[in-house]
Design an enzyme around this catalytic site. Sequence first.
Site, PDB file in Angstrom:
ATOM      1  N   GLY A  97       1.019  -1.174   0.090  1.00 24.08           N
ATOM      2  CA  GLY A  97       0.153  -0.001  -0.080  1.00 24.08           C
ATOM      3  C   GLY A  97       0.776   1.300  -0.146  1.00 24.08           C
ATOM      4  O   GLY A  97       2.079   1.153   0.524  1.00 24.08           O
ATOM      5  N   TRP A 101      -1.420   7.059   4.509  1.00 28.92           N
ATOM      6  CA  TRP A 101      -0.700   6.553   5.685  1.00 28.92           C
ATOM      7  C   TRP A 101       0.296   5.402   5.316  1.00 28.92           C
ATOM      8  O   TRP A 101       1.412   5.229   6.057  1.00 28.92           O
ATOM      9  CB  TRP A 101      -2.043   5.835   6.554  1.00 28.92           C
ATOM     10  CG  TRP A 101      -1.693   5.187   7.821  1.00 28.92           C
ATOM     11  CD1 TRP A 101      -1.892   4.072   8.196  1.00 28.92           C
ATOM     12  CD2 TRP A 101      -0.586   5.692   8.859  1.00 28.92           C
ATOM     13  NE1 TRP A 101      -1.582   3.650   9.542  1.00 28.92           N
ATOM     14  CE2 TRP A 101      -0.738   4.731   9.992  1.00 28.92           C
ATOM     15  CE3 TRP A 101       0.230   6.598   9.092  1.00 28.92           C
ATOM     16  CZ2 TRP A 101      -0.004   4.756  11.167  1.00 28.92           C
ATOM     17  CZ3 TRP A 101       1.052   6.577  10.133  1.00 28.92           C
ATOM     18  CH2 TRP A 101       0.907   5.873  11.352  1.00 28.92           C
ATOM     19  N   GLY A 102       0.038   4.766   4.152  1.00 28.64           N
ATOM     20  CA  GLY A 102       1.091   3.835   3.602  1.00 28.64           C
ATOM     21  C   GLY A 102       2.209   4.379   3.442  1.00 28.64           C
ATOM     22  O   GLY A 102       3.429   3.860   3.716  1.00 28.64           O
ATOM     23  N   PHE A 185      -9.821  -3.171  -0.855  1.00 33.24           N
ATOM     24  CA  PHE A 185      -9.162  -3.862  -1.495  1.00 33.24           C
ATOM     25  C   PHE A 185      -8.344  -5.073  -1.023  1.00 33.24           C
ATOM     26  O   PHE A 185      -7.665  -5.804  -1.896  1.00 33.24           O
ATOM     27  CB  PHE A 185      -8.137  -2.706  -2.354  1.00 33.24           C
ATOM     28  CG  PHE A 185      -8.754  -1.538  -2.844  1.00 33.24           C
ATOM     29  CD1 PHE A 185      -9.810  -1.712  -3.608  1.00 33.24           C
ATOM     30  CD2 PHE A 185      -8.289  -0.199  -2.326  1.00 33.24           C
ATOM     31  CE1 PHE A 185     -10.393  -0.577  -4.314  1.00 33.24           C
ATOM     32  CE2 PHE A 185      -8.786   0.902  -2.863  1.00 33.24           C
ATOM     33  CZ  PHE A 185      -9.896   0.749  -3.732  1.00 33.24           C
ATOM     34  N   LYS A 294     -14.110   3.689  15.341  1.00 34.31           N
ATOM     35  CA  LYS A 294     -14.106   5.233  15.525  1.00 34.31           C
ATOM     36  C   LYS A 294     -14.364   5.957  14.441  1.00 34.31           C
ATOM     37  O   LYS A 294     -14.888   7.152  14.502  1.00 34.31           O
ATOM     38  CB  LYS A 294     -12.788   5.681  16.136  1.00 34.31           C
ATOM     39  CG  LYS A 294     -11.583   5.254  15.137  1.00 34.31           C
ATOM     40  CD  LYS A 294     -10.914   6.315  14.414  1.00 34.31           C
ATOM     41  CE  LYS A 294     -10.131   5.733  13.491  1.00 34.31           C
ATOM     42  NZ  LYS A 294      -9.424   6.682  12.569  1.00 34.31           N
ATOM     43  N   ARG A 358     -10.367  12.934   7.807  1.00 34.18           N
ATOM     44  CA  ARG A 358     -11.089  12.950   6.676  1.00 34.18           C
ATOM     45  C   ARG A 358     -12.334  12.763   6.665  1.00 34.18           C
ATOM     46  O   ARG A 358     -13.497  13.200   6.272  1.00 34.18           O
ATOM     47  CB  ARG A 358     -10.321  12.248   5.513  1.00 34.18           C
ATOM     48  CG  ARG A 358     -10.251  10.770   5.747  1.00 34.18           C
ATOM     49  CD  ARG A 358      -9.743  10.304   4.579  1.00 34.18           C
ATOM     50  NE  ARG A 358      -8.214   9.892   4.654  1.00 34.18           N
ATOM     51  CZ  ARG A 358      -7.599   9.179   4.013  1.00 34.18           C
ATOM     52  NH1 ARG A 358      -8.110   7.984   3.440  1.00 34.18           N
ATOM     53  NH2 ARG A 358      -6.118   8.953   4.285  1.00 34.18           N
ATOM     54  N   LYS A 387      -9.443   7.498   0.265  1.00 34.41           N
ATOM     55  CA  LYS A 387     -10.859   6.985   0.482  1.00 34.41           C
ATOM     56  C   LYS A 387     -11.266   7.205   1.758  1.00 34.41           C
ATOM     57  O   LYS A 387     -10.493   7.376   2.850  1.00 34.41           O
ATOM     58  CB  LYS A 387     -10.485   5.373   0.334  1.00 34.41           C
ATOM     59  CG  LYS A 387     -10.013   4.922  -1.074  1.00 34.41           C
ATOM     60  CD  LYS A 387     -11.197   5.147  -2.040  1.00 34.41           C
ATOM     61  CE  LYS A 387     -10.497   4.760  -3.559  1.00 34.41           C
ATOM     62  NZ  LYS A 387     -11.127   5.374  -4.578  1.00 34.41           N
ATOM     63  N   GLN A 389     -13.260   5.824   4.971  1.00 32.27           N
ATOM     64  CA  GLN A 389     -13.598   4.397   5.614  1.00 32.27           C
ATOM     65  C   GLN A 389     -15.086   4.432   6.220  1.00 32.27           C
ATOM     66  O   GLN A 389     -15.603   3.494   6.141  1.00 32.27           O
ATOM     67  CB  GLN A 389     -12.444   4.030   6.521  1.00 32.27           C
ATOM     68  CG  GLN A 389     -11.214   3.882   5.733  1.00 32.27           C
ATOM     69  CD  GLN A 389     -11.211   2.844   4.757  1.00 32.27           C
ATOM     70  OE1 GLN A 389     -11.328   1.982   5.012  1.00 32.27           O
ATOM     71  NE2 GLN A 389     -10.535   3.422   3.592  1.00 32.27           N
TER      72      GLN A 389
HETATM   73  N1  NAD Z   1      -4.479   8.437   6.294  1.00 29.26           N
HETATM   74  C1  NAD Z   1      -4.476   8.416   7.671  1.00 29.26           C
HETATM   75  O1  NAD Z   1      -4.237   9.417   8.307  1.00 29.26           O
HETATM   76  C2  NAD Z   1      -4.605   7.113   8.275  1.00 29.26           C
HETATM   77  C3  NAD Z   1      -4.151   6.976   9.693  1.00 29.26           C
HETATM   78  C4  NAD Z   1      -4.322   5.595  10.145  1.00 29.26           C
HETATM   79  C5  NAD Z   1      -5.018   4.566   9.366  1.00 29.26           C
HETATM   80  N2  NAD Z   1      -5.426   4.730   8.058  1.00 29.26           N
HETATM   81  C6  NAD Z   1      -5.798   3.722   7.400  1.00 29.26           C
HETATM   82  O2  NAD Z   1      -4.919   3.065   6.469  1.00 29.26           O
HETATM   83  C7  NAD Z   1      -5.418   2.503   5.391  1.00 29.26           C
HETATM   84  C8  NAD Z   1      -4.806   2.885   4.107  1.00 29.26           C
HETATM   85  O3  NAD Z   1      -5.195   4.510   4.017  1.00 29.26           O
HETATM   86  P1  NAD Z   1      -4.053   5.425   3.448  1.00 29.26           P
HETATM   87  O4  NAD Z   1      -4.454   6.702   3.982  1.00 29.26           O
HETATM   88  O5  NAD Z   1      -2.900   4.823   3.038  1.00 29.26           O
HETATM   89  O6  NAD Z   1      -4.866   5.287   1.906  1.00 29.26           O
HETATM   90  P2  NAD Z   1      -5.481   6.826   0.877  1.00 29.26           P
HETATM   91  O7  NAD Z   1      -7.047   6.664   1.200  1.00 29.26           O
HETATM   92  O8  NAD Z   1      -4.620   7.829   0.985  1.00 29.26           O
HETATM   93  O9  NAD Z   1      -5.085   6.395  -0.680  1.00 29.26           O
HETATM   94  C9  NAD Z   1      -5.906   5.228  -1.266  1.00 29.26           C
HETATM   95  C10 NAD Z   1      -4.838   4.190  -1.824  1.00 29.26           C
HETATM   96  O10 NAD Z   1      -5.736   3.269  -2.295  1.00 29.26           O
HETATM   97  C11 NAD Z   1      -5.062   2.865  -3.623  1.00 29.26           C
HETATM   98  N3  NAD Z   1      -5.867   2.227  -4.474  1.00 29.26           N
HETATM   99  C12 NAD Z   1      -6.965   2.792  -5.442  1.00 29.26           C
HETATM  100  N4  NAD Z   1      -7.585   1.829  -5.871  1.00 29.26           N
HETATM  101  C13 NAD Z   1      -6.942   0.599  -5.628  1.00 29.26           C
HETATM  102  C14 NAD Z   1      -7.165  -0.690  -5.866  1.00 29.26           C
HETATM  103  N5  NAD Z   1      -8.212  -1.008  -6.861  1.00 29.26           N
HETATM  104  N6  NAD Z   1      -6.546  -1.555  -5.362  1.00 29.26           N
HETATM  105  C15 NAD Z   1      -5.609  -1.438  -4.614  1.00 29.26           C
HETATM  106  N7  NAD Z   1      -5.338  -0.138  -4.123  1.00 29.26           N
HETATM  107  C16 NAD Z   1      -5.839   0.617  -4.643  1.00 29.26           C
HETATM  108  C17 NAD Z   1      -4.493   4.116  -4.173  1.00 29.26           C
HETATM  109  O11 NAD Z   1      -3.566   3.889  -5.193  1.00 29.26           O
HETATM  110  C18 NAD Z   1      -3.859   4.764  -2.890  1.00 29.26           C
HETATM  111  O12 NAD Z   1      -2.519   4.393  -2.677  1.00 29.26           O
HETATM  112  C19 NAD Z   1      -7.007   2.807   5.546  1.00 29.26           C
HETATM  113  O13 NAD Z   1      -7.568   1.493   6.063  1.00 29.26           O
HETATM  114  C20 NAD Z   1      -6.919   3.905   6.586  1.00 29.26           C
HETATM  115  O14 NAD Z   1      -8.276   3.793   7.351  1.00 29.26           O
HETATM  116  C21 NAD Z   1      -5.027   5.970   7.566  1.00 29.26           C
END
Ligand code: NAD
Length: 447
Positions: A97, A101-102, A185, A294, A358, A387, A389
């Site tokens: 990912g 966050w990734g 995904f 949450k 978000r 995205k 959630q």
């Molecule tokens: N952003 C934050 O602050 C945060 C903090 C803690 C946890 N999280 C959790 O981390 C997880 C990932 O969130 P994020 O912020 O890294 O992602 P993001 O929402 O910023 O980005 C979406 C990602 O999904 C990918 N994507 C789009 N279509 C896809 C497909 N068909 N198959 C696979 N990948 C696809 C995109 O390339 C992108 O890397 C989520 O579960 C989120 O709840 C996020």
Amino acid sequence: MHRCALFLTKRVWQLRPFEPFQSPNFSLYSISSFSLLILSTPSSHFLSPFLHSLSPSSSMAPGIEALQRSSNGGSVRPDSHLSDDGVSSKFKVTVVGSGNWGSVAAKLIASNAARLSCFHDEVRMWVYEETLPTGEKLTDVINRNNENVKYLPGIKLGKNVIADPDLENAVKDANMLVFVTPHQFVEGICKRLVGKIRGDVEAISLIKGMEVKKEGPCMISSLISQELGINCCVLMGANIANEIAVEKFSEATVGYRENMREIAEKWVQLFTTPYFVVTPVQDVEGVEMCGTLKNVVALAAGFVDGLEMGNNTKAAIMRIGLREMRMISKLLFSSVKDSTFFESCGVADLITTCLGGRNRKVAAAFAMNGGKRSFDELEAEMLQGQKLQGVSTAKEMYEVLNHRGWLELFPLFASVHEICTGHLSPSAIVEYSERKPNFSVIDGHAQ
Ligand SMILES: NC(=O)c1ccc[n+]([C@@H]2O[C@H](COP(=O)([O-])OP(=O)(O)OC[C@H]3O[C@@H](n4cnc5c(N)ncnc54)[C@H](O)[C@@H]3O)[C@@H](O)[C@H]2O)c1
């Protein structure tokens, strides 16, 4: 019995303002340009990751080195990456990912992988390939600029992060897999990985969300375990990615299963930095339920903000939401511990997500528009590919609660989904008088 050690060292840690810093595992008091380091720990296991997370050896005082030796059984940390036959057995990490966050997770991991001898320097990051408006591939730009220009612009990831658009190639050599994609995904990704990963793989999920199957709810860590036949820990916490990206201090919680303490500590070591402090707890479901649920409460907080209902109302919604989170978690998983809700993954994550984040932001826009613009439309307009959630989790939880005949017991969770789907107006988020549940029914159950 807690062991205590006292050191007067050159400053090894910077906290601003210099206040006592404490975690269940250690306490740190910092004074001017010197630090009084008081370590109080139930076991030497805790000391090792903490000591390794301190500044590089150039700033490490002799006292610290000695303590590090003692925490490793008397000798300086051995080259644990060399097995008896001399073959390299370093831990090799791949991040599956590369969103907001990734990318931050990759940055944290890369800094430790470059510094700690038990990890391979190189950290692979699987990228769901996209073409940027410039016509270039996202992967090429990340590898050239060392920056995820789409999901984490302005932040260098570390030169040892290699972006890879080929999922199989990205995971083939790794024995530590970090799953961090939007939850919808994950199942597809796992199916593609069956038979393509090493036999000794350990996984951790940073993903907030769940899958609802015929048999009932399936947490993402369980989905990964079932699909790939591997153990999977979780890492959740008050972690808004953009704040950690600029190295603002925060905490997180690693949830692990019984008898998995050792691997939990390896994950703690991989993620911990001076500005990101990670605590392990033996409660995978509790930690993951907190992180997942949450986001639904954050939508409720967003409705309150969008309708300008004020801080008292928002605090009430957060309290009611936390109570419903705890009840749902304990009814679905009897092993969930109350104490987990006081960790970073619990109340702290709830607060930060309801204040920023978000889900809150888009829900506030939804309420300001009187529910007339859909979440899909607002997500596309406001999040540029990121995205939400909360909306899908609210739907999934609604299905679970409805299936079990529990909807009446969880008015906040039920209302959020009904507001998101247009069956109730956003102002219904505070209409509790007619939907007040008989909590005594479940209080007994969920103690
Ligand atoms: N952003 C934050 O602050 C945060 C903090 C803690 C946890 N999280 C959790 O981390 C997880 C990932 O969130 P994020 O912020 O890294 O992602 P993001 O929402 O910023 O980005 C979406 C990602 O999904 C990918 N994507 C789009 N279509 C896809 C497909 N068909 N198959 C696979 N990948 C696809 C995109 O390339 C992108 O890397 C989520 O579960 C989120 O709840 C996020």
